[in-house]
Scaffold this motif. Structure first.
Motif, mmCIF file in Angstrom:
data_model
loop_
_atom_site.group_PDB
_atom_site.id
_atom_site.type_symbol
_atom_site.label_atom_id
_atom_site.label_comp_id
_atom_site.label_asym_id
_atom_site.label_seq_id
_atom_site.Cartn_x
_atom_site.Cartn_y
_atom_site.Cartn_z
ATOM 1 N N GLU A 88 0.813 -1.213 0.000
ATOM 2 C CA GLU A 88 0.000 0.000 0.000
ATOM 3 C C GLU A 88 0.850 1.268 0.000
ATOM 4 O OE1 GLU A 88 -3.283 0.099 -0.403
ATOM 5 O OE2 GLU A 88 -3.327 -2.095 -0.515
ATOM 6 N N GLY A 89 2.177 1.106 -0.068
ATOM 7 C CA GLY A 89 3.055 2.252 -0.241
ATOM 8 C C GLY A 89 3.607 2.867 1.026
ATOM 9 N N LEU A 90 3.455 2.205 2.173
ATOM 10 C CA LEU A 90 3.978 2.767 3.409
ATOM 11 C C LEU A 90 5.477 2.507 3.533
ATOM 12 C CD1 LEU A 90 0.843 2.695 3.895
ATOM 13 C CD2 LEU A 90 1.405 2.677 6.328
ATOM 14 N N LEU A 91 6.109 3.256 4.413
ATOM 15 C CA LEU A 91 7.565 3.263 4.534
ATOM 16 C C LEU A 91 8.065 2.630 5.821
ATOM 17 C CD1 LEU A 91 10.413 4.301 3.669
ATOM 18 C CD2 LEU A 91 9.803 6.481 4.749
ATOM 19 N N PHE A 92 7.307 2.790 6.922
ATOM 20 C CA PHE A 92 7.812 2.288 8.199
ATOM 21 C C PHE A 92 6.696 1.697 9.039
ATOM 22 C CE2 PHE A 92 6.869 6.764 9.075
ATOM 23 C CZ PHE A 92 6.245 6.728 10.318
ATOM 24 N N ILE A 93 7.101 0.824 9.949
ATOM 25 C CA ILE A 93 6.201 0.114 10.857
ATOM 26 C C ILE A 93 6.728 0.296 12.276
ATOM 27 C CG2 ILE A 93 7.486 -2.039 10.489
ATOM 28 C CD1 ILE A 93 3.713 -1.891 11.124
ATOM 29 N N THR A 94 5.840 0.413 13.239
ATOM 30 C CA THR A 94 6.271 0.602 14.627
ATOM 31 C C THR A 94 5.840 -0.546 15.532
ATOM 32 O OG1 THR A 94 4.304 1.836 15.324
ATOM 33 C CG2 THR A 94 6.052 3.084 14.280
ATOM 34 N N ASP A 95 5.268 -1.603 14.959
ATOM 35 C CA ASP A 95 4.703 -2.692 15.758
ATOM 36 C C ASP A 95 5.754 -3.573 16.426
ATOM 37 O OD1 ASP A 95 2.215 -1.867 14.981
ATOM 38 O OD2 ASP A 95 1.758 -3.610 13.746
ATOM 39 N N LEU A 96 6.937 -3.664 15.842
ATOM 40 C CA LEU A 96 7.935 -4.623 16.313
ATOM 41 C C LEU A 96 8.698 -4.028 17.499
ATOM 42 C CD1 LEU A 96 9.215 -5.715 12.791
ATOM 43 C CD2 LEU A 96 7.337 -6.687 14.135
ATOM 44 N N LEU A 97 8.601 -4.672 18.649
ATOM 45 C CA LEU A 97 9.081 -4.093 19.907
ATOM 46 C C LEU A 97 10.500 -4.523 20.253
ATOM 47 C CD1 LEU A 97 5.873 -4.661 22.089
ATOM 48 C CD2 LEU A 97 6.481 -2.652 20.733
ATOM 49 N N ASN A 98 11.315 -4.820 19.252
ATOM 50 C CA ASN A 98 12.518 -5.586 19.523
ATOM 51 C C ASN A 98 13.828 -4.838 19.343
ATOM 52 O OD1 ASN A 98 12.376 -5.409 16.751
ATOM 53 N ND2 ASN A 98 12.146 -7.610 16.381
ATOM 54 N N ASP A 99 13.829 -3.484 19.352
ATOM 55 C CA ASP A 99 15.103 -2.816 19.097
ATOM 56 C C ASP A 99 15.130 -1.383 19.614
ATOM 57 O OD1 ASP A 99 17.769 -2.501 17.793
ATOM 58 O OD2 ASP A 99 17.095 -4.227 16.636
ATOM 59 N N ASP A 100 16.365 -0.860 19.744
ATOM 60 C CA ASP A 100 16.621 0.542 20.057
ATOM 61 C C ASP A 100 17.209 1.278 18.869
ATOM 62 O OD1 ASP A 100 15.808 0.242 22.753
ATOM 63 O OD2 ASP A 100 17.814 -0.436 23.340
ATOM 64 N N GLN A 101 17.230 0.604 17.717
ATOM 65 C CA GLN A 101 17.719 1.181 16.474
ATOM 66 C C GLN A 101 16.794 0.750 15.336
ATOM 67 O OE1 GLN A 101 21.729 -0.426 16.234
ATOM 68 N NE2 GLN A 101 22.601 1.406 17.222
ATOM 69 N N PRO A 102 16.775 1.499 14.244
ATOM 70 C CA PRO A 102 15.990 1.054 13.092
ATOM 71 C C PRO A 102 16.670 -0.106 12.386
ATOM 72 C CG PRO A 102 17.179 3.064 12.559
ATOM 73 C CD PRO A 102 17.426 2.800 14.019
ATOM 74 N N TYR A 103 15.876 -0.858 11.637
ATOM 75 C CA TYR A 103 16.417 -1.902 10.772
ATOM 76 C C TYR A 103 15.415 -2.162 9.652
ATOM 77 C CZ TYR A 103 13.330 -5.112 13.365
ATOM 78 O OH TYR A 103 12.232 -5.721 13.936
ATOM 79 N N LEU A 104 15.870 -2.844 8.613
ATOM 80 C CA LEU A 104 15.012 -3.113 7.466
ATOM 81 C C LEU A 104 14.240 -4.414 7.644
ATOM 82 C CD1 LEU A 104 16.838 -2.213 4.131
ATOM 83 C CD2 LEU A 104 15.300 -0.827 5.528
ATOM 84 N N VAL A 105 13.011 -4.410 7.173
ATOM 85 C CA VAL A 105 12.176 -5.607 7.096
ATOM 86 C C VAL A 105 11.932 -5.910 5.627
ATOM 87 C CG1 VAL A 105 9.972 -6.656 7.717
ATOM 88 C CG2 VAL A 105 11.064 -5.014 9.279
ATOM 89 N N GLU A 106 12.216 -7.136 5.217
ATOM 90 C CA GLU A 106 11.959 -7.542 3.839
ATOM 91 C C GLU A 106 10.481 -7.906 3.685
ATOM 92 O OE1 GLU A 106 14.560 -10.782 2.925
ATOM 93 O OE2 GLU A 106 16.323 -9.747 3.738
ATOM 94 N N THR A 107 9.933 -7.625 2.517
ATOM 95 C CA THR A 107 8.532 -7.935 2.248
ATOM 96 C C THR A 107 8.421 -8.709 0.938
ATOM 97 O OG1 THR A 107 8.061 -5.910 0.996
ATOM 98 C CG2 THR A 107 7.874 -5.789 3.401
ATOM 99 N N ARG A 108 7.273 -9.346 0.739
ATOM 100 C CA ARG A 108 7.101 -10.197 -0.444
ATOM 101 C C ARG A 108 7.074 -9.388 -1.728
ATOM 102 N NH1 ARG A 108 0.975 -11.728 1.520
ATOM 103 N NH2 ARG A 108 -0.012 -9.756 0.912
#
Length: 303
Positions: A177-197
C-alpha cells in the motif's frame, strides 16, 4: 515479512545525521473507542480500563468510555499546552475514527506540524481478528489509509496497529500500500530493514510497551517514579549513544498522562533531556527516509 537476526553487538556504529546521538519520540496516541459494538463478545477497548471487568460489546461501559474521553476533551489539550511551552513536537498516532469523530484534536496537531502515524480504523478492532482473512485485513488497512489521507492531506507513511496486534501479513500489506515504516515490532533501540514479499523494504522503528504511561496504572507509578522511569531509560540510552546512535520512545495516552497529577512527569523529563547535546525530538518519517539511504552502513546485507 522477514527480518534478519542481527544482534546489536554485530552491527556497525549508527551515525545519525548532523552529529545527533539520541532521537526521542514522544508518541501521543490519538485513539477513539466506540461506545458500543454490534457484538455480544467481551468488549476489547485496548489498554487497561479504569474500572475492571469486561462488558459485552453491545453494553455501554460508561466509566471506561468517559474516562478515555477525558483525554479527548481535556487531557490532550493539556499536552498541547505543555509541549508548546517546552517547544518540542510529538510523533502522534491516529486511528481513523479519531479523525472522523474528534477532528479538532487532529487539526490542532497538524497546525503544530506534528507527525501523525496511521493507527488502525478504530481502537477496539484488532488486525488479529483477520489473521486468516487477508482480504478483510487489507480492507481495514485501506479504509484507515483513506480516512488518513482525507484528514491529514497526504498519504500515510507509517503504521501502528491497535494494541500492536498485527498479523504475519500486515507488513507485507502495508508495503504493497506504499507505506515506509512500521512501529509494531518491539525488539530494538535502532531502526532496521524488514523484507517484504513485494520487494519494497519497510523500516522498523520500534514502539514500546515498557516506557509507557500505562505503567502508571499497571505498576502504580507516581509522578516522581514515572519521571524516574523516563530518566533511567534516557540516561542509559544516552550513554550507549556515544558509540552508536539510539532512539527512545515514550508511549503516551491523553487520558492517562494528561491527568493533572501525572503530567509533570512528562514536563520534567522534557526539561531534563533538553539539557544534553545530540538529543532531538524526532519524526519517525524523517528517520525512516534517512535510514533507507544509510542502512547498509549500519547493517550490511548478509551474503
Amino acid at each position: 515479512m522477514h527480518y534478519d537476526y542481527v544482534p546489536i553487538s554485530k552491527r556497525n556504529p549508527l551515525r545519525w545525521p548532523n552529529g545527533q546521538r539520541l532521537a526521542i519520540f514522544l508518541t501521543i496516541n490519538f485513539e477513539y473507542w466506540d461506545p458500543v459494538q454490534e457484538s455480544e463478545k467481551p468488549y476489547y477497548p485496548g489498554g487497561p480500563g479504569i474500572v475492571g471487568g469486561n462488558l459485552p460489546g453491545n453494553v455501554y461501559d460508561n466509566p471506561n468510555f468517559t474516562w478515555r474521553e477525558y483525554g479527548q476533551r481535556v487531557g490532550v489539550w493539556r499536552l498541547f499546552d505543555v509541549l508548546d511551552a517546552e517547544d518540542v513536537a510529538a510523533s502522534c498516532t491516529m486511528n481513523a475514527k479519531m479523525a472522523l469523530e474528534r477532528r479538532e484534536v487532529i487539526d490542532a496537531a497538524l497546525e503544530r506540524d506534528w507527525e501523525i502515524v496511521a493507527h488502525n480504523y478504530v481502537q477496539d478492532e484488532l488486525l488479529t481478528d483477520y489473521m486468516f482473512d487477508e482480504a478483510a485485513e487489507r480492507d481495514v488497512i485501506r479504509r484507515t489509509l483513506d480516512v488518513y489521507e482525507q484528514a491529514v492531506g497526504k498519504k500515510a507513511r507509517g503504521w501502528l496497529s491497535s494494541s500492536l496486534r498485527s498479523t504475519l501479513n500486515t507488513i507485507d500489506i502495508l508495503a504493497e500500500e506504499g507505506l515506509l515504516f512500521i512501529t509494531d515490532l518491539l525488539n530494538d533501540d535502532q531502526p532496521y530493514l524488514v523484507e517484504t514479499r513485494s520487494g519494497r523494504p519497510m523500516v522498523s522503528i520500534s514502539y514500546t510497551s515498557e516506557v509507557n504511561d500505562f505503567s502508571f496504572l499497571r505498576q502504580g507509578l507516581t509522578v516522581d517514579t514515572g519521571f524516574q522511569m523516563f530518566k533511567e531509560q534516557f540516561d542509559w540510552l544516552y550513554a550507549e549513544s556515544e558509540t552508536s546512535g539510539r532512539f527512545m520512545n515514550i508511549g503516551l495516552h491523553p487520558h492517562v498522562i494528561g491527568q493533572p497529577f501525572r503530567i509533570r512527569a512528562l514536563r520534567d523529563f522534557i526539561r531534563y533531556a533538553k539539557q544534553f547535546d545530540g538529543v532531538w525530538f524526532a519524526k519517525r518519517e524523517d528517520i525512516a527516509t534517512w535510514y533507507l539511504d544509510h542502512h547498509q552502513e549500519h547493517i550490511p546485507p548478509k551474503g
